[in-house]
Design a protein around this motif. Structure first.
Motif, PDB file in Angstrom:
ATOM      1  N   THR A  62       0.821  -1.213   0.000  1.00 46.30           N
ATOM      2  CA  THR A  62       0.000   0.000   0.000  1.00 46.30           C
ATOM      3  C   THR A  62       0.858   1.267   0.000  1.00 46.30           C
ATOM      4  O   THR A  62       0.320   2.350  -0.169  1.00 46.30           O
ATOM      5  CB  THR A  62      -0.972   0.028   1.204  1.00 46.30           C
ATOM      6  OG1 THR A  62      -0.227   0.128   2.415  1.00 46.30           O
ATOM      7  CG2 THR A  62      -1.856  -1.201   1.227  1.00 46.30           C
ATOM      8  N   PRO A  84       0.062   2.622  -5.366  1.00 43.82           N
ATOM      9  CA  PRO A  84      -0.366   1.609  -4.398  1.00 43.82           C
ATOM     10  C   PRO A  84      -1.271   0.554  -5.011  1.00 43.82           C
ATOM     11  O   PRO A  84      -2.107   0.857  -5.855  1.00 43.82           O
ATOM     12  CB  PRO A  84      -1.129   2.398  -3.345  1.00 43.82           C
ATOM     13  CG  PRO A  84      -0.915   3.823  -3.631  1.00 43.82           C
ATOM     14  CD  PRO A  84      -0.398   3.953  -5.016  1.00 43.82           C
ATOM     15  N   SER A 141      -4.313  -2.032  -4.810  1.00 42.45           N
ATOM     16  CA  SER A 141      -5.590  -2.077  -4.103  1.00 42.45           C
ATOM     17  C   SER A 141      -6.434  -3.162  -4.746  1.00 42.45           C
ATOM     18  O   SER A 141      -6.109  -3.671  -5.816  1.00 42.45           O
ATOM     19  CB  SER A 141      -6.303  -0.727  -4.164  1.00 42.45           C
ATOM     20  OG  SER A 141      -6.603  -0.394  -5.490  1.00 42.45           O
TER      21      SER A 141
END
Length: 177
Positions: free
Chosen positions: A40, A45, A47
């Motif tokens: 993250t 990042p 996800s």
């Protein structure tokens, strides 16, 4: 000078006990939480659902054992923040073709892990391991350990080669080599 008999016996029994310990610590749920958190903090990042390629060698008992443990720990998915980690066990021979978002390198592979290094570099996939020697050698970019203290080790050259870049905040929390 010779050691007293009881000292020699104690030394011998301690040596024998050390030989029976595993070469690498087993991956823990804490290690997996740290790995998920690290994902993250990438510049881009991760996800959603992320398939974790658990890379192992069937010829290596330690690696095969780690792969089974990881698959069990990740069974049903492991949610860490906005990431849901899903396992996929991948043999070293098939790592280049694996449909995964991140590579998890099992412990004890030594130079066999060069195939993972190549796949990570060419496919721009982050490589994470609990085998910190693989990070020191540059075969894997990120190493984590949660015991006895939390440690996150990043090999800067391996990370750059695989396109794995982290936010500035995260870089202040890690050890880079």
């Amino acid at each position: 000078m010779t050691l007293p008999r009881y000292c020699r016996a104690l030394l011998l029994s301690c040596s024998a006990m050390l030989l029976t310990l595993p070469a690498q610590a087993e991956v823990t749920a804490g290690d997996l939480q740290i790995m998920g958190r690290a994902l993250t903090f990438l510049d881009k990042p991760m996800s959603g659902e992320v398939t974790v390629g658990i890379v192992y060698s069937a010829d290596n008992p330690q690696s095969a054992h780690d792969a089974q443990d990881l698959q069990r720990l990740l069974a049903g998915g492991l949610r860490v923040g906005n990431v849901l980690l899903k396992p996929l066990v991948v043999s070293l021979e098939h790592v280049a073709q694996a449909n995964v978002g991140v590579l998890f390198l099992t412990a004890g592979l030594g130079e066999q892990a060069a195939a993972v290094e190549i796949a990570s570099r060419t496919r721009h996939l982050p490589c994470i391991t609990s085998d910190l020697s693989q990070v020191h050698s540059g075969r894997c970019a990120i190493g984590v350990s949660s015991e006895p203290t939390v440690e996150i080790l990043v090999n800067r050259a391996a990370a750059q080669a695989s396109g794995t870049t982290f936010s500035t905040l995260f870089r202040m929390m890690i050890n880079e080599i």
